[in-house]
Enzyme design. Sequence first.
Site, PDB file in Angstrom:
ATOM      1  N   PHE A 286       0.860  -1.193   0.000  1.00 29.30           N
ATOM      2  CA  PHE A 286       0.000   0.000   0.000  1.00 29.30           C
ATOM      3  C   PHE A 286       0.900   1.248   0.000  1.00 29.30           C
ATOM      4  O   PHE A 286       1.889   1.307   0.738  1.00 29.30           O
ATOM      5  CB  PHE A 286      -0.856  -0.016   1.268  1.00 29.30           C
ATOM      6  CG  PHE A 286      -2.172   0.705   1.168  1.00 29.30           C
ATOM      7  CD1 PHE A 286      -3.347   0.010   0.979  1.00 29.30           C
ATOM      8  CD2 PHE A 286      -2.218   2.086   1.290  1.00 29.30           C
ATOM      9  CE1 PHE A 286      -4.567   0.677   0.907  1.00 29.30           C
ATOM     10  CE2 PHE A 286      -3.424   2.763   1.227  1.00 29.30           C
ATOM     11  CZ  PHE A 286      -4.603   2.056   1.037  1.00 29.30           C
TER      12      PHE A 286
ATOM     13  N   ALA B 119      -0.154  -2.004   5.781  1.00 27.68           N
ATOM     14  CA  ALA B 119       0.507  -1.906   7.089  1.00 27.68           C
ATOM     15  C   ALA B 119      -0.184  -2.777   8.143  1.00 27.68           C
ATOM     16  O   ALA B 119       0.465  -3.291   9.052  1.00 27.68           O
ATOM     17  CB  ALA B 119       0.521  -0.451   7.548  1.00 27.68           C
TER      18      ALA B 119
ATOM     19  N   GLU C 106      -1.215  -5.683   7.883  1.00 26.94           N
ATOM     20  CA  GLU C 106      -0.748  -7.080   7.780  1.00 26.94           C
ATOM     21  C   GLU C 106       0.706  -7.255   8.245  1.00 26.94           C
ATOM     22  O   GLU C 106       1.181  -8.395   8.357  1.00 26.94           O
ATOM     23  CB  GLU C 106      -0.871  -7.573   6.331  1.00 26.94           C
ATOM     24  CG  GLU C 106      -2.280  -7.933   5.889  1.00 26.94           C
ATOM     25  CD  GLU C 106      -3.196  -6.745   5.654  1.00 26.94           C
ATOM     26  OE1 GLU C 106      -2.705  -5.707   5.171  1.00 26.94           O
ATOM     27  OE2 GLU C 106      -4.393  -6.840   5.989  1.00 26.94           O
TER      28      GLU C 106
ATOM     29  N   VAL D 241       1.389   4.868   6.247  1.00 28.59           N
ATOM     30  CA  VAL D 241      -0.032   5.076   6.538  1.00 28.59           C
ATOM     31  C   VAL D 241      -0.279   6.574   6.422  1.00 28.59           C
ATOM     32  O   VAL D 241       0.266   7.368   7.197  1.00 28.59           O
ATOM     33  CB  VAL D 241      -0.407   4.543   7.932  1.00 28.59           C
ATOM     34  CG1 VAL D 241      -1.920   4.594   8.111  1.00 28.59           C
ATOM     35  CG2 VAL D 241       0.089   3.113   8.120  1.00 28.59           C
TER      36      VAL D 241
ATOM     37  N   HIS E 268     -10.041   5.162   7.994  1.00 32.62           N
ATOM     38  CA  HIS E 268      -9.406   3.887   8.291  1.00 32.62           C
ATOM     39  C   HIS E 268      -8.009   4.117   8.883  1.00 32.62           C
ATOM     40  O   HIS E 268      -7.479   3.278   9.595  1.00 32.62           O
ATOM     41  CB  HIS E 268      -9.290   3.148   6.954  1.00 32.62           C
ATOM     42  CG  HIS E 268      -9.169   1.673   7.045  1.00 32.62           C
ATOM     43  ND1 HIS E 268      -9.815   0.929   7.988  1.00 32.62           N
ATOM     44  CD2 HIS E 268      -8.479   0.787   6.286  1.00 32.62           C
ATOM     45  CE1 HIS E 268      -9.521  -0.339   7.805  1.00 32.62           C
ATOM     46  NE2 HIS E 268      -8.699  -0.448   6.785  1.00 32.62           N
TER      47      HIS E 268
HETATM   48  N1  INI Z   1      -2.619   0.433   4.484  1.00 28.91           N
HETATM   49  C1  INI Z   1      -1.448   1.112   4.463  1.00 28.91           C
HETATM   50  O1  INI Z   1      -0.374   0.499   4.455  1.00 28.91           O
HETATM   51  N2  INI Z   1      -1.451   2.467   4.429  1.00 28.91           N
HETATM   52  C2  INI Z   1      -2.611   3.194   4.453  1.00 28.91           C
HETATM   53  O2  INI Z   1      -2.533   4.457   4.414  1.00 28.91           O
HETATM   54  C3  INI Z   1      -3.844   2.508   4.500  1.00 28.91           C
HETATM   55  N3  INI Z   1      -5.092   3.251   4.527  1.00 28.91           N
HETATM   56  O3  INI Z   1      -5.060   4.487   4.644  1.00 28.91           O
HETATM   57  O4  INI Z   1      -6.180   2.669   4.462  1.00 28.91           O
HETATM   58  C4  INI Z   1      -3.826   1.083   4.503  1.00 28.91           C
HETATM   59  N4  INI Z   1      -4.963   0.363   4.515  1.00 28.91           N
HETATM   60  C5  INI Z   1      -5.008  -1.033   4.216  1.00 28.91           C
HETATM   61  C6  INI Z   1      -4.729  -1.907   5.427  1.00 28.91           C
HETATM   62  O5  INI Z   1      -3.352  -1.856   5.778  1.00 28.91           O
HETATM   63  C7  INI Z   1      -5.037  -3.386   5.145  1.00 28.91           C
HETATM   64  O6  INI Z   1      -4.253  -3.843   4.083  1.00 28.91           O
HETATM   65  C8  INI Z   1      -6.517  -3.612   4.801  1.00 28.91           C
HETATM   66  O7  INI Z   1      -7.343  -3.043   5.822  1.00 28.91           O
HETATM   67  C9  INI Z   1      -6.827  -5.130   4.720  1.00 28.91           C
HETATM   68  O8  INI Z   1      -6.640  -5.761   5.987  1.00 28.91           O
END
Ligand code: INI
Length: 156
Positions: free
Chosen positions: A25, A59, A61, A84, A91
């Site tokens: 991400f 993040a 995971e 993030v 979220h």
């Molecule tokens: N994951 C990130 O690594 N950074 C982010 O900014 C972020 N936002 O903003 O939503 C994000 N979301 C996904 C999260 O880490 C999981 O992969 C998802 O919720 C599935 O479990």
Amino acid sequence: MSEYRVLEGNLSLTDAKVGIVVARFNGFVVESLLHGSLDALRRSGLPESNVTVARVPGAFELPLVLQRMAASGEYDGLIALGAVIRGATTHYESVANECNKGIANVMLQHSIPVVNAVLTTENIEQAIERAGTKAGNKGAEAGLVLVEMVNLVRQL
Ligand code: INI
């Protein structure tokens, strides 16, 4: 001359096994962190073949994979890389909180250094600043922290 004993890790590491867990991400930022970490480890003397890179979706995971790698007993230290970014998503808070908590738990549960280089920023510009531009590269800093901590922990 001081009489006390000093425990301090140096910045040279040639014989450790290091795991880096990387969130996909916001990959345009996180890949720069990975370059920074690999470069810092290489310049500290660690052969690239001693480094394992695992990729996860986001993040949130990171802690699970860090935990499994720590539990394997194969690694002297681990680095978590992610970004993030608040932006428009609500979220953000829960992803950032769970991720940070999880990383700290893994470090204490398994008693190995786990370096937290997950950026938490208000916007994309701040994240870019910390990934190799105005504010340095937090991935490279994480590589040096890992080296210092592995060396320190070996003395404890
Ligand atoms: N994951 C990130 O690594 N950074 C982010 O900014 C972020 N936002 O903003 O939503 C994000 N979301 C996904 C999260 O880490 C999981 O992969 C998802 O919720 C599935 O479990």
